[in-house]
Each structure stands twice: as structure tokens, then as C-alpha cells.
Design an enzyme around this catalytic site. Structure first.
Site, PDB file in Angstrom:
ATOM      1  N   GLU A  89      -9.694   3.185  -5.358  1.00 23.80           N
ATOM      2  CA  GLU A  89      -9.396   4.549  -4.925  1.00 23.80           C
ATOM      3  C   GLU A  89      -8.312   5.256  -5.738  1.00 23.80           C
ATOM      4  O   GLU A  89      -7.293   5.663  -5.203  1.00 23.80           O
ATOM      5  CB  GLU A  89      -9.027   4.550  -3.434  1.00 23.80           C
ATOM      6  CG  GLU A  89     -10.201   4.135  -2.580  1.00 23.80           C
ATOM      7  CD  GLU A  89      -9.881   4.186  -1.098  1.00 23.80           C
ATOM      8  OE1 GLU A  89     -10.651   4.832  -0.383  1.00 23.80           O
ATOM      9  OE2 GLU A  89      -8.901   3.569  -0.662  1.00 23.80           O
ATOM     10  N   ASP A  92       0.861  -1.184   0.000  1.00 20.07           N
ATOM     11  CA  ASP A  92       0.000   0.000   0.000  1.00 20.07           C
ATOM     12  C   ASP A  92       0.894   1.230   0.000  1.00 20.07           C
ATOM     13  O   ASP A  92       2.116   1.105  -0.067  1.00 20.07           O
ATOM     14  CB  ASP A  92      -0.966  -0.015   1.196  1.00 20.07           C
ATOM     15  CG  ASP A  92      -2.310   0.587   0.820  1.00 20.07           C
ATOM     16  OD1 ASP A  92      -2.334   1.764   0.421  1.00 20.07           O
ATOM     17  OD2 ASP A  92      -3.332  -0.124   0.897  1.00 20.07           O
ATOM     18  N   HIS A 136      -2.625   3.587  -4.553  1.00 20.09           N
ATOM     19  CA  HIS A 136      -2.103   2.954  -3.328  1.00 20.09           C
ATOM     20  C   HIS A 136      -0.663   2.466  -3.539  1.00 20.09           C
ATOM     21  O   HIS A 136      -0.270   1.435  -3.004  1.00 20.09           O
ATOM     22  CB  HIS A 136      -3.003   1.783  -2.886  1.00 20.09           C
ATOM     23  CG  HIS A 136      -4.303   2.231  -2.296  1.00 20.09           C
ATOM     24  ND1 HIS A 136      -4.446   2.557  -0.968  1.00 20.09           N
ATOM     25  CD2 HIS A 136      -5.517   2.436  -2.857  1.00 20.09           C
ATOM     26  CE1 HIS A 136      -5.709   2.932  -0.730  1.00 20.09           C
ATOM     27  NE2 HIS A 136      -6.375   2.873  -1.864  1.00 20.09           N
TER      28      HIS A 136
HETATM   29  C1  ACM Z   1     -10.813  -0.315  -0.106  1.00 20.77           C
HETATM   30  O1  ACM Z   1     -11.335  -0.346   1.018  1.00 20.77           O
HETATM   31  N1  ACM Z   1     -10.241   0.796  -0.530  1.00 20.77           N
HETATM   32  C2  ACM Z   1     -10.805  -1.460  -0.958  1.00 20.77           C
END
Ligand code: ACM
Length: 671
Positions: A299, A182, A235
Site C-alpha cells: 500500500e 505501522d 505504513h
Molecule cells: C495489507 O493488508 N495491506 C497487507
């Protein structure tokens, strides 16, 4: 279809099942098999090593301390070695008689699930523990029953992963979704790109490849698949920190130490990105035998792409524009990226799984969608022909109740999906994101609530309608999980001792037991600036995700305010419940005085003084109300107005925690 059979024979106390998840079918008899000595295993020869090891573990856990082998046998029969990665059969039958136990299953996976059931059967009586006579036939409702552990935000050492795998095995969860990368860190060793794990995070913690193999083997021995997640294109700050050539905006980044989403994304327009990914995927796919590979995809708002002229020009040249013919469409670029990654994975025999956001009209059907943003995502994906896994409603890190997850069903009775679309629903996954969980706190943020999801995904829908019964069994499961090594109960207790500076934690525990961390992601928005280095050792971290004391209090309140069936409404509530409520209120009211000296003297506890004071105030209101109920007095409008104001104020959080008893207090007060 499966039938639920719960035979109730008069006088047989064995019908209140201890099992979680509930089996598809169980018939209890009157007999008992006393666990005075160890069961004698009778295994097929040769037996699969995983089966032999699992039988040994179970026999050890069921045996009295003496370990003397008795006459009762544990007979194991199975057809073939099961392949969890192929969703192989997990069906089994388990029969306990006073003479012994027999397990029959088409595959070794069924044997593992049967052993998990067997370990939950023992009950105490005067002569020691015994197994009730029972005939169980069982099989899962869904094939994909996952648990996501985020090891990127906070690194989770191998021992932590292993004990959670034991918890998964006990509750028949069968997919560990290992979130390995991440913004804040890349937690797996790459020998090809070693800067990923060494400079991608501030702490430099990662799993070596040998450790990864160890975890995968440990999971496989328990019939659990391991699906790794390499979250991209967003991410990925840690990737770009290590290899700036991946960046979309030609910036250089330092390791990211905060929790908010960055929307930093790697550059999908450069061929060098795919050369890099191809080497990385080649290396990583060899470490994970599972055919599914999670490529993330969540995201990314596209800001990194839209604000980079080079990328905008590339998108225009490739006609990745909206209907106006001019504005670039980041979704098309992400779909392009997905397809490239998917092709790389396919070359290595892997099926791509990704979050909701990867869904688009051009995404090949075989890509699996993991739905986290809402129920609609699941239906949309299935309608477009994608296999789907539900996670919306199963986010453990949001600190919602076990009941709230339990009542979410991937295929509810009113599902809008056609029978063919329903077949695409593989199951679901509980998710534990680790912004507010380090390796110490993790277990208590997951267990026992993860088991409510496990039951939802394993057990027949018709058999799992009672939330109260789920909680009853969750409370039996919790100590069992503790004996398996999970620290969900011990770690918070140790933190209380550390905070109190003494073993005498009574008053602090009384407060901690009735507070919960603020829900959702509100810990981010309350003026406390968390970073990856912030210790998670405040009272909020010792507070349960779901307060059991508050839950029981609410049940008691319900029993008082709900008119009893058949009783006229004017009948006063049962005196016993009122007395219990009064005892509880007295304890809360007295606690503030006992706790204030500690709260005042310990800087790390001072921020919780308001919650302690508010608990006392709530308790005072409760006692006034109980007196009204006991004397048949009506509450005056002035009292109701004052109480409403008191309880509104009592709901205010402090130290990112809130009182969990206010809602039930309102109910008792008639508000
Ligand atoms: C997530 O919770 N962004 C997959």
C-alpha cells in the site's frame, strides 16, 4: 501422497473424529484408555527441555483433578531436536491402546504436534473421560502455516500474544507473523532509535527487547517460529514522527490516529535512510532468530514521492521513468528500495518476505511473496520463481465465515501452477489486522475461525471437503481453546454484562448472538469516526465475527427448503425442523419487547434498537412462512413482495452491525 483411512466398525462410536486439524491418517479401534489417573511419561534421556515441558503440560491437561499417576504410560521417542526455522519435519505417529500412549517422530517437532493431537482425543462417557484406541500417522500438507497478529494498530500485551501462541500450538499453526510497526505505532523497543517506540504512537505502548525474547522463547518451546514485520517504505508514519529525516516530503508529522491508509512513505533516495535502516535492521535481526524477516512493502501509491520535486529529479536522473521516457515510475523506485533492504537483510543471513506489491521483474527470486490482494498474485509470484505464502481469503478481520476461509486453498485441484511452481507454495497465513480489535476483543475476532485456516494448511485436501464436519469439530475445539486461556467466548460475554449493567443479559445476548459486525472494512465508511482512542466496547464489539446461532438457523432452513433425497417435492418438510424453526422465530419475536427498555435507557445501546426491532419483524415473516409450509399454502405474490421489502430493510446495518439471519430468512421465504 497420504491416505485417509477412517475405519468404520459397526457399533464403534469413536469414528466421529474430534480432531482439528484432521490427521492424514487415523484408524480407530474399539478399546478405551480411561483417564482415571495421570499418564506416566516415559521420555528419552536426556529429553529436549521443550519436549519435557510440553509433555508435562499435556499430562496436566489430560489428568483428572487428583493427579495420581496411574499405570498407563505416555511413551515418547524421537530422533533429534527439530529446527522449525528450517521447516524441519513435523511428522509423527501416535498410538493409543488401553495400556497407554506412544508417540514416535523423527524430530521433537513431531512430538509437539502429536501432543496437540493427543489433547484433542479425550471424550466423555459415564465413567469419566477416556482416550479412544487409535493409530494415527500424520504430517502437514504445507510447511508454512502462519497467523499474523497486528500489534501496531492496537497494542497487544505479551500475555495476549502468549495465549494466542497456545491456540496456534493446539491447531498446529507454526509461524507467528508479528506485525510490529505501522502508521499508528512502532511497537518494539529500539535502543538505537528509542524515539520510534516512545513518540511514534499516541499511547507509547511497546514490547521491551526482554519481552520480545520471552515471546520468541515461548513460541520456540511450542515449535512456532516468529517472523517479525517492519512494514516499509509505506505504513511508516510512526517512524517519521520519531525521525523526521526519514520523510519523503520534508513534512513533520504527528502520530497518526486514524485507520485509513496514509500512503506516507520514507525517502528511498537519500543515503541517510539506508544508514538508518542498516542500524535498525542490525539491531532487530539479532532479536529474531528466524531466517525470514518481513519488510512489508504494501500500500504505497507513491504520492509522497511523485509530489516531491527533489525525489522526482532523483528518479529522472536514475531513469526510473515509464515508457514515455518522462513520467516517473514509483514501482521502479520501490523495487530499488526493496533491493537495498534485501541486501541489508542478506548480509545478516536473512531472507526477505514482503507483500504482493514488492513483486517486480527485478526482484531477486529468493524474496518470498505474501499474497493478499488476490489469487493472481500468488500465481504470478510463483511463475517468477518466488516462494509464496497465501493470505488472500484468510483475512480474519474482515469477519467472513470460517467456511469462506476453509474453501480457499493455496493449491486447489485446478491450480494453474506447474509441479515445479507448486513446490514454491510454502503455505498460507491467517491475518488479523487490529483496526477493530484491541487486546480484549482480539481473541474473539480470531478464534475459532483461525482453526479453519489451520486445518486447510495442515490436512490432506481430500479429507477436508465437508464444511459441515469442519463446523462440528470447530465447536468441539472452541471450549478446548478456552481452557488454554483464550478469551474468545468470555470477553464478549463480559462486555454484554458491562453494557447491560447487570448479570441478567438474556435478551441482550439473544440479539448479540444473531448480529455480526459489518464485513470487510465497512466499519470505516459508516459515519462513525474511529480513531486509535475509540473504545471498542459497543454491542458490535461483543457480536461474533460469525454468528453460530445464525449458522445453525441457516442449516435448519436448508434442511427444510432442500427437497429430501428420494422424497417427492410436494412432500411437506419434516415437522420436527419446522417446529424448531418456529420456536426460534418465537424467541426472536418476543425478544424485542424484553430488550427495548434496556436499549432505551442505555445511551450506548440505543443505536441498536433498530436491529432489535428488525429481528422481531423478520421473526414475524418467518412465522407466516412456517404456517404456509405447514398448511401447504402457497405464498401470494403480494405476500412475497411485502416480505421482500421487509427483508431488504432488515438487512440495513445499525451501529456497524447487521442481522446475520436475513439471508436464511430469504431462503425460507422462497425469495
Ligand atoms: C495489507 O493488508 N495491506 C497487507
Amino acid at each position: 501422497m497420504t491416505l485417509l483411512v477412517l475405519t468404520t466398525r459397526p457399533g464403534a462410536a469413536q469414528t466421529a473424529t474430534t480432531l482439528l486439524p484432521l490427521p492424514a491418517e487415523a484408524r480407530y479401534g474399539q478399546g478405551r484408555l480411561l483417564l482415571k489417573a495421570a499418564l506416566k511419561p516415559l521420555l528419552p534421556s536426556p529429553a529436549a527441555p521443550a519436549v519435557a515441558a510440553a509433555v508435562n503440560r499435556t499430562v496436566g491437561r489430560l489428568s483428572p483433578a487428583t493427579k495420581v499417576v496411574g499405570a498407563a504410560t505416555l511413551q515418547i521417542r524421537y530422533g533429534r531436536v527439530g529446527r522449525p526455522e528450517l521447516f524441519d519435519e513435523e511428522r509423527y505417529s501416535l498410538r493409543v491402546t488401553p495400556m497407554g500412549v506412544s508417540i514416535d517422530a523423527p524430530t521433537s517437532l513431531g512430538v509437539l504436534r502429536a501432543l496437540a493431537t493427543l489433547e484433542q482425543l479425550p471424550r466423555p462417557d459415564k465413567k469419566g473421560r477416556y482416550l479412544p484406541e487409535v493409530d494415527i500417522r500424520d504430517q502437514p500438507r504445507f510447511a508454512w502455516r502462519g497467523l499474523l497478529i497486528d500489534a501496531a494498530r492496537h497494542f497487544m500485551p505479551v500475555a495476549v500474544i502468549k495465549r494466542n501462541l497456545d491456540g496456534m500450538a493446539a491447531t498446529k499453526l507454526n509461524v507467528l507473523h508479528w506485525h510490529l510497526t505501522d502508521d499508528q505505532g512502532f511497537r518494539i523497543e529500539s535502543k538505537v532509535f528509542p524515539r520510534l517506540q516512545t513518540v511514534g504512537s499516541t499511547d507509547g505502548l511497546f514490547y521491551t527487547q526482554a519481552e520480545v525474547r520471552e515471546v520468541v522463547a515461548y513460541a520456540a518451546a511450542r515449535g512456532i517460529r516468529v517472523v517479525p514485520e517492519f512494514d516499509m517504505p509505506s505504513h511508516t508514519t510512526s517512524w517519521i514522527v520519531a525521525y523526521p529525516r526519514l520523510a519523503s516530503n520534508d513534512s513533520v508529522y504527528a502520530p497518526y490516529t486514524r485507520w485509513r491508509t496514509t500512503n506516507v512513505a520514507i525517502d528511498p533516495t537519500r543515503e541517510t535512510t539506508y544508514t538508518f535502516l542498516d542500524s535498525l535492521v542490525t539491531e532487530m535481526t539479532t532479536l529474531f532468530p528466524d531466517p525470514y524477516f518481513h519488510a512489508g512493502g504494501d500500500e504505497n501509491d507513491g504520492r509522497n514521492w511523485r509530489r516531491t520535486p527533489r525525489i522526482v529529479a532523483w528518479m529522472q536522473a536514475h531513469h526510473m521513468v515509464k515508457a514515455d521516457g518522462k513520467t516517473v515510475d514509483k514501482h521502479q523506485l520501490q523495487t530499488y528500495f526493496n533491493r537495498r533492504v534485501m541486501a541489508m537483510l542478506q548480509k545478516r543471513g536473512k531472507t526477505m518476505i514482503g507483500w504482493d506489491e514488492i513483486l517486480g521483474p527485478d526482484l531477486p527470486e529468493e524474496a518470498v511473496i505474501q499474497s493478499w490482494r488476490g489469487k493472481k498474485g500468488l500465481s504470478e509470484a510463483a511463475r517468477l520463481g518466488h516462494p509464496v505464502v497465501l493470505s488472500n481469503g484468510y483475512y480474519l478481520d474482515l469477519n467472513f465465515s470460517a467456511a469462506s476461509s476453509y474453501t480457499v486453498d493455496p493449491l486447489p485441484p485446478d491450480t494453474p501452477l506447474t509441479p515445479d511452481e507448486q513446490k514454491l507454495v510454502l503455505g498460507g497465513e491467517a491475518a488479523m489486522w487490529a483496526e477493530y480489535a484491541d487486546s480484549t476483543v482480539l481473541d474473539s475476532r480470531m478464534w475459532p475461525r483461525a482453526a479453519a485456516v489451520a486445518e486447510r494448511l495442515w490436512s490432506p485436501q481430500a479429507a477436508t471437503q465437508s464444511v459441515a464436519d469442519m463446523y462440528r469439530r470447530l465447536n468441539l475445539l472452541s471450549p478446548q481453546l478456552e481452557t488454554l486461556g483464550l478469551r474468545h467466548r468470555r470477553a464478549p460475554e463480559l462486555l454484554l454484562k458491562q453494557l447491560a449493567g447487570t448479570d441478567n443479559v438474556g435478551p441482550l445476548r439473544t440479539l448479540a448472538e444473531v448480529i455480526e459486525p459489518v464485513k470487510e472494512y465497512k466499519r470505516n465508511f459508516q459515519g462513525f469516526n474511529y480513531t486509535t482512542a475509540t473504545p471498542l466496547n459497543r454491542l458490535v464489539d461483543a457480536a461474533p465475527a460469525e454468528s453460530e446461532v445464525a449458522r445453525r438457523f441457516a442449516v435448519l432452513v436448508d434442511s427444510v427448503v432442500t427437497p429430501r433425497i428420494g422424497a417427492p417435492n410436494f412432500l411437506p418438510p419434516a415437522p420436527r425442523q419446522l417446529a424448531q424453526l418456529r420456536a426460534q422465530a418465537l424467541r426472536w419475536q418476543a425478544n424485542d419487547v424484553l430488550l427495548q427498555p434496556l436499549l432505551a435507557s442505555n445511551l450506548s445501546l440505543t443505536e441498536y434498537a433498530p436491529l432489535s426491532a428488525r429481528l422481531a419483524t423478520v421473526a414475524t415473516v418467518l412465522m407466516e412462512r412456517l404456517t404456509q409450509l405447514q398448511t401447504g399454502q402457497a405464498a401470494s405474490p403480494a405476500w412475497l413482495a411485502a416480505t421482500r421489502a421487509t427483508l431488504d430493510a432488515a438487512q440495513a446495518p445499525a451501529g456497524q452491525a447487521e442481522l446475520a439471519v436475513v439471508k436464511a430468512a430469504r431462503k425460507l421465504a422462497g425469495l
